[in-house]
Design a protein around this motif. Structure first.
Motif, PDB file in Angstrom:
ATOM      1  N   ARG A  57       0.815  -1.222   0.000  1.00 18.60           N
ATOM      2  CA  ARG A  57       0.000   0.000   0.000  1.00 18.60           C
ATOM      3  C   ARG A  57       0.848   1.271   0.000  1.00 18.60           C
ATOM      4  O   ARG A  57       0.468   2.280  -0.602  1.00 18.60           O
ATOM      5  CB  ARG A  57      -0.912  -0.007   1.235  1.00 18.60           C
ATOM      6  CG  ARG A  57      -1.766   1.237   1.367  1.00 18.60           C
ATOM      7  CD  ARG A  57      -2.721   1.131   2.548  1.00 18.60           C
ATOM      8  NE  ARG A  57      -3.552   2.316   2.663  1.00 18.60           N
ATOM      9  CZ  ARG A  57      -3.208   3.388   3.370  1.00 18.60           C
ATOM     10  NH1 ARG A  57      -2.062   3.408   4.035  1.00 18.60           N
ATOM     11  NH2 ARG A  57      -3.997   4.441   3.413  1.00 18.60           N
ATOM     12  N   ARG A 143      -1.433  12.366   3.696  1.00 19.91           N
ATOM     13  CA  ARG A 143      -0.916  11.261   4.509  1.00 19.91           C
ATOM     14  C   ARG A 143      -2.035  10.681   5.358  1.00 19.91           C
ATOM     15  O   ARG A 143      -3.118  11.250   5.445  1.00 19.91           O
ATOM     16  CB  ARG A 143       0.229  11.757   5.375  1.00 19.91           C
ATOM     17  CG  ARG A 143      -0.089  13.075   6.069  1.00 19.91           C
ATOM     18  CD  ARG A 143       1.112  13.710   6.709  1.00 19.91           C
ATOM     19  NE  ARG A 143       0.938  15.152   6.846  1.00 19.91           N
ATOM     20  CZ  ARG A 143       1.731  15.946   7.524  1.00 19.91           C
ATOM     21  NH1 ARG A 143       2.777  15.456   8.132  1.00 19.91           N
ATOM     22  NH2 ARG A 143       1.523  17.232   7.586  1.00 19.91           N
ATOM     23  N   ASP A 144      -1.736   9.555   6.008  1.00 19.35           N
ATOM     24  CA  ASP A 144      -2.782   8.879   6.768  1.00 19.35           C
ATOM     25  C   ASP A 144      -3.220   9.655   7.995  1.00 19.35           C
ATOM     26  O   ASP A 144      -4.351   9.537   8.439  1.00 19.35           O
ATOM     27  CB  ASP A 144      -2.308   7.488   7.189  1.00 19.35           C
ATOM     28  CG  ASP A 144      -2.448   6.483   6.044  1.00 19.35           C
ATOM     29  OD1 ASP A 144      -3.386   6.626   5.247  1.00 19.35           O
ATOM     30  OD2 ASP A 144      -1.620   5.560   5.946  1.00 19.35           O
ATOM     31  N   ARG A 145      -2.302  10.419   8.620  1.00 19.88           N
ATOM     32  CA  ARG A 145      -2.717  11.303   9.717  1.00 19.88           C
ATOM     33  C   ARG A 145      -2.029  12.650   9.514  1.00 19.88           C
ATOM     34  O   ARG A 145      -1.063  12.754   8.769  1.00 19.88           O
ATOM     35  CB  ARG A 145      -2.409  10.705  11.088  1.00 19.88           C
ATOM     36  CG  ARG A 145      -1.061  10.094  11.257  1.00 19.88           C
ATOM     37  CD  ARG A 145      -0.733   9.697  12.683  1.00 19.88           C
ATOM     38  NE  ARG A 145       0.711   9.552  12.737  1.00 19.88           N
ATOM     39  CZ  ARG A 145       1.342   8.399  12.577  1.00 19.88           C
ATOM     40  NH1 ARG A 145       0.669   7.285  12.431  1.00 19.88           N
ATOM     41  NH2 ARG A 145       2.658   8.357  12.586  1.00 19.88           N
ATOM     42  N   LEU A 152       1.613   9.763   1.458  1.00 17.81           N
ATOM     43  CA  LEU A 152       1.047   8.809   0.502  1.00 17.81           C
ATOM     44  C   LEU A 152       1.183   9.412  -0.897  1.00 17.81           C
ATOM     45  O   LEU A 152       1.437   8.713  -1.870  1.00 17.81           O
ATOM     46  CB  LEU A 152      -0.427   8.544   0.821  1.00 17.81           C
ATOM     47  CG  LEU A 152      -0.692   7.719   2.084  1.00 17.81           C
ATOM     48  CD1 LEU A 152      -2.177   7.717   2.411  1.00 17.81           C
ATOM     49  CD2 LEU A 152      -0.182   6.291   1.921  1.00 17.81           C
TER      50      LEU A 152
END
Ligand SMILES: Cc1cc2nc3c(=O)[nH]c(=O)nc-3n(C[C@H](O)[C@H](O)[C@H](O)COP(=O)(O)OP(=O)(O)OC[C@H]3O[C@@H](n4cnc5c(N)ncnc54)[C@H](O)[C@@H]3O)c2cc1C
Ligand code: SF4
Length: 238
Positions: A57, A143-145, A152
């Motif tokens: 991922r 980004r994820d957080r 990402l």
């Protein structure tokens, strides 16, 4: 864009300890590279790449090879490659200058060789040449957080617009390439076009034209395109 890219990286504590050269030369966050129980061509040449058929991922879609699909993690390097930065290096053979774009290698069949530095060479400075339209630039990271997470997808953009027409552009992408990714095709697609969403989407399509998705990272292609379009729209509205 450079200050935004630096501030988008890691956390305040990590940034206060990290160095410019160390950030450029930091190694990938590929989980398999860091897990010594799994094969990894970058860590152990010829052992195989666990990410190709593993959980990929966070891995790259641009510049990959059949031997490695690891993403380059630096935010700052993305802004520096967009700005045509040059790295001053000193080593046993003396001093030389390497463009940021030529500092990192594509993985090819030797992903263990990550840069064009020779043994014993030390980075002593990074020079950023003046860019007339650098004040119209921006770095956007997804980004994820919201903090303390690697990209990402990210986009470093600088655009020179006069009378509604794009005269020149600098574009680089992060989070999707095996090295800090200068998107020359996207720049070319923008030059001479009327500034606006249609031109930005055409540039994004050009930037990701050569993308190769794997089982879990196909979403990055559309994410990177939208990140680039959003960055360009934000710049336009400033
Ligand atoms: C939890 C965590 C989250 C992070 N998140 C991000 C992020 O979101 N974005 C981002 O961009 N970065 C991120 N980083 C990277 C961080 O900002 C540092 O840049 C990185 O950890 C490297 O540390 P350092 O600068 O101390 O370099 P070092 O660890 O000291 O060096 C890294 C490498 O570069 C070599 N090196 C260092 N200086 C030179 C030199 N002058 N010449 C030649 N070789 C040299 C070293 O030998 C080593 O191989 C994160 C790091 C951590 C630990
Ligand atoms: S992607 Fe690269 S770093 Fe990750 S396991 Fe494969 S060879 Fe190793």
């Amino acid at each position: 864009m450079l200050s935004q890219a630096v501030l988008a990286g890691a956390s305040g504590q990590v940034r206060n300890m990290a160095t410019t050269a160390g950030n450029l030369l930091q190694r990938t966050r590929c989980f398999y590279f860091r897990d010594t129980a799994t094969p990894c061509n970058k860590r152990e040449p010829g052992s195989g790449c666990s990410a190709l058929d593993g959980y990929n991922r966070i891995h790259a879609v641009l510049g990959t090879s059949a031997h490695c699909i690891a993403t380059h993690p630096s935010d700052m390097a993305v802004a520096l490659v967009a700005l045509d930065a040059r790295v001053r290096v000193v080593g046993p053979a003396g001093e030389r200058v390497v463009s940021l774009g030529a500092l990192h290698r594509l993985p090819g069949d030797r992903p263990d060789r990550e840069t064009t530095l020779e043994p014993g060479e030390l980075i002593i400075a990074v020079d950023v040449p003046p860019l007339a339209f650098a004040s119209r630039s921006l770095y956007l990271k997804v980004r994820d957080r919201a903090s303390f997470a690697f990209a990402l997808a990210s986009a470093a953009v600088a655009v020179d617009v006069r009378d509604g027409t794009v005269r020149d552009a600098r574009i680089a992408l992060g989070g999707v390439g095996t090295k800090p990714w200068r998107a020359a095709g996207a720049e070319e697609a923008l030059r001479g076009r009327r500034a606006g969403r249609d031109a930005y989407r055409a540039a994004a399509d050009a930037a990701l034209a050569g993308a190769v998705p794997r089982a879990h990272n196909a979403f990055k292609i559309e994410l990177a395109k939208r990140t680039l379009v959003r960055a360009l729209l934000r710049l336009e509205s400033r």
